[in-house]
Design a protein around this motif. Structure first.
Motif, PDB file in Angstrom:
ATOM      1  N   GLU A 179      -5.560   0.123   6.266  1.00  0.00           N
ATOM      2  CA  GLU A 179      -5.136   1.526   6.246  1.00  0.00           C
ATOM      3  C   GLU A 179      -3.619   1.636   6.189  1.00  0.00           C
ATOM      4  N   VAL A 180      -2.936   0.768   6.954  1.00  0.00           N
ATOM      5  CA  VAL A 180      -1.473   0.770   6.948  1.00  0.00           C
ATOM      6  C   VAL A 180      -0.950   0.337   5.575  1.00  0.00           C
ATOM      7  N   MET A 181      -1.521  -0.707   5.030  1.00  0.00           N
ATOM      8  CA  MET A 181      -1.122  -1.182   3.708  1.00  0.00           C
ATOM      9  C   MET A 181      -1.266  -0.065   2.669  1.00  0.00           C
ATOM     10  N   LYS A 182      -2.375   0.641   2.700  1.00  0.00           N
ATOM     11  CA  LYS A 182      -2.636   1.732   1.757  1.00  0.00           C
ATOM     12  C   LYS A 182      -1.601   2.849   1.912  1.00  0.00           C
ATOM     13  N   ALA A 183      -1.319   3.235   3.170  1.00  0.00           N
ATOM     14  CA  ALA A 183      -0.371   4.323   3.424  1.00  0.00           C
ATOM     15  C   ALA A 183       1.022   3.960   2.929  1.00  0.00           C
ATOM     16  N   MET A 184       1.452   2.737   3.162  1.00  0.00           N
ATOM     17  CA  MET A 184       2.798   2.330   2.761  1.00  0.00           C
ATOM     18  C   MET A 184       2.918   2.217   1.241  1.00  0.00           C
ATOM     19  N   THR A 185       1.957   1.606   0.594  1.00  0.00           N
ATOM     20  CA  THR A 185       2.048   1.423  -0.862  1.00  0.00           C
ATOM     21  C   THR A 185       1.906   2.741  -1.612  1.00  0.00           C
ATOM     22  N   GLU A 186       1.151   3.677  -1.054  1.00  0.00           N
ATOM     23  CA  GLU A 186       1.002   4.987  -1.694  1.00  0.00           C
ATOM     24  C   GLU A 186       2.240   5.857  -1.526  1.00  0.00           C
ATOM     25  N   ASN A 187       3.150   5.453  -0.645  1.00  0.00           N
ATOM     26  CA  ASN A 187       4.353   6.249  -0.391  1.00  0.00           C
ATOM     27  C   ASN A 187       5.634   5.533  -0.809  1.00  0.00           C
ATOM     28  N   GLY A 188       5.520   4.695  -1.834  1.00  0.00           N
ATOM     29  CA  GLY A 188       6.720   4.143  -2.445  1.00  0.00           C
ATOM     30  C   GLY A 188       7.259   2.880  -1.827  1.00  0.00           C
ATOM     31  N   PHE A 189       6.386   2.063  -1.221  1.00  0.00           N
ATOM     32  CA  PHE A 189       6.821   0.796  -0.661  1.00  0.00           C
ATOM     33  C   PHE A 189       6.002  -0.334  -1.283  1.00  0.00           C
ATOM     34  N   VAL A 190       6.649  -1.492  -1.429  1.00  0.00           N
ATOM     35  CA  VAL A 190       5.954  -2.661  -1.942  1.00  0.00           C
ATOM     36  C   VAL A 190       5.939  -3.735  -0.856  1.00  0.00           C
ATOM     37  N   PHE A 191       4.785  -4.338  -0.656  1.00  0.00           N
ATOM     38  CA  PHE A 191       4.613  -5.369   0.358  1.00  0.00           C
ATOM     39  C   PHE A 191       5.369  -6.634  -0.030  1.00  0.00           C
ATOM     40  N   THR A 192       6.082  -7.248   0.957  1.00  0.00           N
ATOM     41  CA  THR A 192       6.820  -8.481   0.662  1.00  0.00           C
ATOM     42  C   THR A 192       6.500  -9.639   1.613  1.00  0.00           C
ATOM     43  N   ASP A 193       6.054  -9.352   2.844  1.00  0.00           N
ATOM     44  CA  ASP A 193       5.833 -10.452   3.791  1.00  0.00           C
ATOM     45  C   ASP A 193       4.983  -9.960   4.959  1.00  0.00           C
ATOM     46  N   LYS A 194       4.362 -10.902   5.679  1.00  0.00           N
ATOM     47  CA  LYS A 194       3.625 -10.541   6.886  1.00  0.00           C
ATOM     48  C   LYS A 194       3.500 -11.746   7.802  1.00  0.00           C
ATOM     49  N   LEU A 195       3.229 -11.481   9.080  1.00  0.00           N
ATOM     50  CA  LEU A 195       2.904 -12.493  10.077  1.00  0.00           C
ATOM     51  C   LEU A 195       1.727 -11.987  10.898  1.00  0.00           C
ATOM     52  N   GLU A 196       0.899 -12.907  11.361  1.00  0.00           N
ATOM     53  CA  GLU A 196      -0.247 -12.547  12.195  1.00  0.00           C
ATOM     54  C   GLU A 196      -0.276 -13.413  13.444  1.00  0.00           C
ATOM     55  N   GLU A 197      -0.748 -12.837  14.539  1.00  0.00           N
ATOM     56  CA  GLU A 197      -0.972 -13.584  15.774  1.00  0.00           C
ATOM     57  C   GLU A 197      -2.101 -12.912  16.542  1.00  0.00           C
ATOM     58  N   ASN A 198      -3.103 -13.707  16.891  1.00  0.00           N
ATOM     59  CA  ASN A 198      -4.300 -13.173  17.549  1.00  0.00           C
ATOM     60  C   ASN A 198      -4.866 -12.024  16.717  1.00  0.00           C
ATOM     61  N   ASP A 199      -4.984 -10.834  17.280  1.00  0.00           N
ATOM     62  CA  ASP A 199      -5.554  -9.704  16.532  1.00  0.00           C
ATOM     63  C   ASP A 199      -4.485  -8.779  15.964  1.00  0.00           C
ATOM     64  N   TRP A 200      -3.238  -9.239  15.908  1.00  0.00           N
ATOM     65  CA  TRP A 200      -2.135  -8.379  15.511  1.00  0.00           C
ATOM     66  C   TRP A 200      -1.516  -8.845  14.198  1.00  0.00           C
ATOM     67  N   VAL A 201      -0.965  -7.888  13.447  1.00  0.00           N
ATOM     68  CA  VAL A 201      -0.270  -8.211  12.212  1.00  0.00           C
ATOM     69  C   VAL A 201       1.009  -7.372  12.127  1.00  0.00           C
ATOM     70  N   ALA A 202       2.053  -7.956  11.545  1.00  0.00           N
ATOM     71  CA  ALA A 202       3.306  -7.238  11.269  1.00  0.00           C
ATOM     72  C   ALA A 202       3.632  -7.419   9.795  1.00  0.00           C
ATOM     73  N   TYR A 203       4.181  -6.368   9.188  1.00  0.00           N
ATOM     74  CA  TYR A 203       4.436  -6.363   7.744  1.00  0.00           C
ATOM     75  C   TYR A 203       5.916  -6.134   7.453  1.00  0.00           C
ATOM     76  N   VAL A 204       6.318  -6.587   6.263  1.00  0.00           N
ATOM     77  CA  VAL A 204       7.616  -6.240   5.688  1.00  0.00           C
ATOM     78  C   VAL A 204       7.353  -5.545   4.355  1.00  0.00           C
ATOM     79  N   PHE A 205       8.001  -4.380   4.173  1.00  0.00           N
ATOM     80  CA  PHE A 205       7.908  -3.641   2.915  1.00  0.00           C
ATOM     81  C   PHE A 205       9.306  -3.354   2.396  1.00  0.00           C
TER      82      PHE A 205
END
Length: 311
Positions: free
Chosen positions: A274-300
């Motif tokens: 859902e977060v990926m969809k919201a960011m890409t639909e509003n003019g951002f392009v995904f560039t990087d991410k990290l995950e740990e346990n049940d959590w994820v962080a993104y770079v756009f």
């Protein structure tokens, strides 16, 4: 070793129960839920036999409670700050099993220096630490604000900030909490940082932590997300929660220069699409991410919407 636990109990109206459960499940999956809407006086013996105490009939069925249990090795205040930052419905909370005067200090014996990423070391104010060559020391006393570096969301965000922040940039930290991300951005070479939080207590704590680290190029503001933000920024960070990031996505680009970088965290993996969809639909392009346990962080990266459509 016997571990002591403290119950954090959040009480709310039953119509807000799902929201409270969603936020608290980000801290712990083992929730205890008290919801008495299904207990009716005229069918208690039919449905429950002798298992239900008749005292439950006197419970207010318009009110529910959600509890989790915090080990003594964790900062109770950080759990409370996490909930305060993310719950936008009426609620009350209480800590059960811990005297009020011990809230701020019982966990400190377990909070030790933490190495994050390549260079960042988070050091509690009361600890001595001799840095190795190249390490950046961040002194912290999170107090009643979220962000000591112990939670996965904070660690993921710090690693991505260290990797992606441009030198000499103007940075924006949304929902600053203890100020930890803003301070790190300053130490990593940001020219100026604007750090905002809706909680005046968090802003006070953040200012104190900045002073502790002799950082003078951060402006701290009380602001509901972007409400009091002005200017344009090369870099932004937001360690908040998925639902708020989704709500933020259409507006935050107005405060970012073209090709600006934004690091977002506080995202539970089940909401990452859902977060990926919201960011890409509003003019951002995904560039990087990290995950740990049940959590994820993104770079756009912010891109021109017209360019995005042509690609």
């Amino acid at each position: 070793m016997i571990m002591n636990w403290t119950q954090l109990k959040v009480t709310c109206k039953t119509e807000h129960l799902d929201t409270v459960c969603a936020v608290m499940s980000m801290l712990d999956n083992g929730l205890m839920i008290e919801d008495y809407r299904d207990i009716e006086e005229n069918n208690i013996n039919i449905l429950y036999g002798e298992l239900i105490d008749e005292a439950l009939l006197k419970k207010d069925r318009t009110v529910a409670a959600v509890s989790l249990y915090i080990p003594e090795t964790k900062n109770h205040n950080e759990y409370i700050a996490f909930i305060k930052d993310r719950l936008d419905v009426p609620y009350e909370y209480e800590l059960i099993g811990l005297a009020e005067e011990d809230w701020a200090n019982s966990w400190k014996q377990y909070y030790k220096p933490i190495k994050i990423g390549e260079r960042i070391v988070i050091v509690p104010e009361w600890e001595d630490y001799s840095p190795l060559h190249g390490e950046l020391i961040v002194k912290m006393d999170p107090g009643m604000a979220f962000g000591s570096g112990t939670h996965e969301t904070t660690r993921l965000c710090i690693e991505l900030i260290e990797k992606h922040i441009p030198a000499n940039c103007n940075a924006l930290d949304i929902g600053t909490g203890s100020g930890i991300l803003a301070i790190i951005e300053s130490l990593l070479g940001a020219k100026n940082v604007l750090a905002c939080d809706i909680d005046p207590t968090a802003v006070k704590v953040a200012r104190e932590n900045a002073a502790l680290n002799c950082v003078q190029n951060i402006t701290f503001e009380v602001s509901d997300l972007l409400k009091n933000v002005t200017g344009l920024y090369d870099f932004a960070s937001a360690n908040i929660v998925a639902d708020i990031i989704i709500r933020l996505a259409p507006d935050v680009r107005r405060y970012l220069k073209e090709d600006a970088i934004i690091v977002i965290s506080g995202i539970i993996c089940t909401q990452s699409d859902e977060v990926m969809k919201a960011m890409t639909e509003n003019g951002f392009v995904f560039t990087d991410k990290l995950e740990e346990n049940d959590w994820v962080a993104y770079v756009f990266k912010k891109i021109n919407k017209k360019v995005q459509k042509k690609v």
